[in-house]
Design an enzyme around this catalytic site. Sequence first.
Site, PDB file in Angstrom:
ATOM      1  N   GLY B 128     -55.046 -29.807 -74.485  1.00  0.00           N
ATOM      2  CA  GLY B 128     -54.658 -28.970 -75.624  1.00  0.00           C
ATOM      3  C   GLY B 128     -53.953 -27.718 -75.124  1.00  0.00           C
ATOM      4  N   GLU B 386     -51.907 -25.002 -57.015  1.00  0.00           N
ATOM      5  CA  GLU B 386     -53.330 -24.935 -57.322  1.00  0.00           C
ATOM      6  C   GLU B 386     -53.661 -25.461 -58.703  1.00  0.00           C
ATOM      7  OE1 GLU B 386     -51.382 -22.448 -56.256  1.00  0.00           O
ATOM      8  OE2 GLU B 386     -52.013 -22.291 -54.163  1.00  0.00           O
TER       9      GLU B 386
END
Lengths: 646, 646
Positions: B128, B386
């Site tokens: 989302g 990352e």
Amino acid sequence: MSIAGPLHSKAIELARHVLRMTTEAGSGHPSSALSLLHVVVALMYKHMRWAPDDPWNLAADRLVLSEGHAVPAIYAAYADLGGVVGNDPSSWRKLAVEELDTLREAASVLDGHPSPAEGFPFFDAATGSLGMGLSVAAGLGLGARLRKSDRRIYVLIGDGESREGQIWEAADFIADHRLNNVTAIFNCNGQGQADYVSPQQSPEILGAKLTAFGWEAVQVDGHDPDMLLAALARAVKSARPVALVATTEKGWGVSGLKAKSNHGKPIARTDLPVALESLDGVAARVTGGAAPLKDRPAQPAGSIELPHDAPIRMMPIEQGMEYAGLSAAWNKKMMATRRAYGAALLALGRADERIVALDGDVSNSTFSEMFAHHFPQRFFECKIAEQNMISTAVGLAASGYIPFANSFAKFLARAYDQVELASITRSNIKLVGSHAGVSLAADGPSQMSLPDVAYFRGYSTVEAEHGPACVSFHPADAVAAYKMARLMAEHRGMCYMRTHRPDVPLVYGPDQEFSIGGAHRLAEGDAVAIVSSGFMLHVCREVVELLRGQGIRCTLLDAYSFPMNPAPLLAAGRACGGRYLCVEDNYTGGLGSAVAEIVAQRQGGRVETMTCRRVPKSARTALELLRIVGLSPEEICGRVREMVRE
Amino acid sequence: MSIAGPLHSKAIELARHVLRMTTEAGSGHPSSALSLLHVVVALMYKHMRWAPDDPWNLAADRLVLSEGHAVPAIYAAYADLGGVVGNDPSSWRKLAVEELDTLREAASVLDGHPSPAEGFPFFDAATGSLGMGLSVAAGLGLGARLRKSDRRIYVLIGDGESREGQIWEAADFIADHRLNNVTAIFNCNGQGQADYVSPQQSPEILGAKLTAFGWEAVQVDGHDPDMLLAALARAVKSARPVALVATTEKGWGVSGLKAKSNHGKPIARTDLPVALESLDGVAARVTGGAAPLKDRPAQPAGSIELPHDAPIRMMPIEQGMEYAGLSAAWNKKMMATRRAYGAALLALGRADERIVALDGDVSNSTFSEMFAHHFPQRFFECKIAEQNMISTAVGLAASGYIPFANSFAKFLARAYDQVELASITRSNIKLVGSHAGVSLAADGPSQMSLPDVAYFRGYSTVEAEHGPACVSFHPADAVAAYKMARLMAEHRGMCYMRTHRPDVPLVYGPDQEFSIGGAHRLAEGDAVAIVSSGFMLHVCREVVELLRGQGIRCTLLDAYSFPMNPAPLLAAGRACGGRYLCVEDNYTGGLGSAVAEIVAQRQGGRVETMTCRRVPKSARTALELLRIVGLSPEEICGRVREMVRE
């Protein structure tokens, strides 16, 4: 005519500085710096139009070192060229070559990674956390275009670094905005920290990617001065943004630094003579006994200074609402804070040309769209790429603008690493996050923002240049949001405002004033001092009324800003026997922590805190979700009654 | 033979559900869902090998909906197919078609965006917040390969969403690891929220980008069932990862939803009949009175269940140090916490095959390299990206592995949005951040981590599935780091460990035990209870000695974990007249806030806190930087003396 000899010669001279200064420091990244030497020399000595004694001039070309760990190469060149350092006019001085050996010292302006705030004004932004420089360059490029300046922005990016997605967000943004005043140089030395870089970051694949992203990619030998200068000259003339994909050698010139195990390792003091000798050998081969470098291009005429801090004459709120076409909602005294902020941003834009705005494809939710419609030249659509948005804002701030960056508060979290680097820069950016907290309800937790209050409060007790590293604002109504937007614009330094989705009634009259650290008392009582802000203030107003019906009179404090001024808080608490109840629609670390810290430091009372106690889920209404996470009016009332009974 | 007719027919059937359920909910994104209908039908009814009554089976093909707001299309198909919902065996049931109308209700399993933790086990991860799904798919792909399962992973990505840099981090990662069991489908409906998508996200440029990233890009008409199925079949056979670039229509089939102003807007109840009628017209044109869809492919044989929670038989620390080749350092009783953690990770890997590790090109700094050398099959090099690393870890956790994701603590901040989504998933990931706090010194603030303690502590008071949304560990020495790594592995749920760069002496004997929420008392006194952890515990030990020489005896508490158990803290404070001094090398919101909250809730004392009060800079030693930021032993001593005097 080739100037390879003199450029090589200069590169080797700087290499000596790089080796010596990192050995002196006992840490640093000489091998990375050496791979960039020729690029740095070509730019700083031959191509860029700038003046070492005037690094603040917005007319000059600019360099962003995205791979910040290679900074010794820049420091060496800057000292050699007599660049000026210092934090303010009283401390300005030429950086002496001998000063290079202070690298990374506590009192040095030469920080381990680029940091303009510690006295190195050649840089516009702190870098070192990778992947941000191209976005900063984009912001500088936008700033130059706004000022109708022909300054050009150069940015040096590592090959391993180009794995960071933000690089590609910036590549899209620069292509969208046709920022051909930005030139990227990818330093392909083939080595990362732990290993070689992936084939995905090879010069060939990088070039193919850049081409697919709409850039002109030029493959060059990064240690060939003629080729570098020719490619840079070509970039100036290109209608498209140009990237030089430069194949380089990590540890260039120093055989002991070329193996892949040498990332971030200076040469031991005892090995330094051998390394310097190794450079002598290279010098004999490549410089051809060259004459010294001359003829740096002049800085463009017409010095441009950063605009002065001028007060912002923003129209009064009633007029601002009318200007924004919101008179009907205003007259109904019902408006979401995000919408009032949109009106404020518009009014700020009208008041001051330094105000610019950015959004990430949600301008019809954050209401930055009003600004966008009125001031399209000063509005920058960043699409769904928040990291690039924040670092671009830093570049705009470094160009003298006051950028407001807008998105859902949740999606600003995408850029918290960029926010932290902005704090190191002491960048004057303004962050506004909408749809925060559990009141969003139906959309569910992936769209809310819950750790943000704690995150930004952390900065509020940290000294930066002109005050706290970040000031936070939590408006509860339209008046507060409007006035706080102005406080943000006028405060020099990073600010964060947290707005909410639902329409809420007005709490304040149009003349109410607000201040950094302030708080307003909205109800008087002696039972418990309820402390809240934002959306939850409205829930607490209901609680105060419910309790009044039960004969319990509470004080209600709107503590709308961090850092929090203790005085109004303690005054509210004193009236209530030192009983405080903090109510917030986010995770731990915000209001309740701030109040507990203040009270416990003074041994002065009892503090209860109600935060969001469960990971939220969807619910059709805010009230239903408040019940699920433990924040319903009934539960708050219950907690007050317990506190009074005890 | 074409099955376009039956597929169209099913798409239209689902479209009716999508319209009705979003209208019922009063919110949601029907236009996005409609653009995905044919892709969803082709996958869930025809191509994927899975069983609606067995969504937990790790042998089955899997779908990740990266553009989470389009979820009503999946809900409709899942209900139509009789998919099973519920949080545990006692609540499992088939999702009834009528239940679709509970979308976004407080008691519904149908959250506004995908959320497996609320009872919808078809999904592996909450989505989302955009751009994360391809990385989750990569983790599922790695998990399948590790189990030697031929399950395939499909991921649906929006065109606007593909602006997020993380998508390209994942594209690199999937290419690096040759994960041809992952197939991406880009849903190019051409519309974002506020406007049309940029040309940079057009099907043509997306295709060119994917090709440059080493993928096979197949352009398809996203509403042509035959073409979709043929491309999906081709992807199964490809040696390279394949992306379908599907041109689609936002609001397909419903004329009232096609304009760009309809993002995230359900149809008004009064307009619903007209919209459904519009679908009737489409049906008459495209379905050809088709027979119903049949012949879903079977789920692969050989059910694979998630491994049970088994205790982890990790070797004792002395043996672990020997196994890691660290006996010499261990015997000198001097070791950095990051190095001891590296040994622990290695020992965990030896003890349990569920342990896997990821790193972002810093494995020689985080010491995950020891694990990498011994268990290369279970180590995943993510390079400098990352965000992708964290979401990939979520995919691995959903495959039954226990992933440890490693980087500098500072660079994990790059993925805090991904961390928050992992908390919504209740993902069993373990985050280990090294080089935290100001003790890093020379590298400067761009490499430190300062807001992390407050950030992660925020999750520690939030209920998730098996305990807090995240447990934090702050080891002060090698023994603590080693033992806490085991606590992390055995605890079911997200954990964060913060390690430091410098070598520090051992504080604890090899048999010392630790627990979640625990604390250890290291000195006894009656003046002030000094509370610290991690690197600062060593500074505070020195302070205690210095003060003892001045006749002031302090209690010293190592409060090494959040959530914090109040009992040992309050016991330490009672011995000191309720005087607490918290000392931490990070920004506000960590230890001092936790202690103030506990104490102020009980009206029981005075709490002073010393945090990092200035944005750090470089210094050659930790001690020099501690002075700059206000945390030197002298200043701590001074504060204690003030507290005693007052």
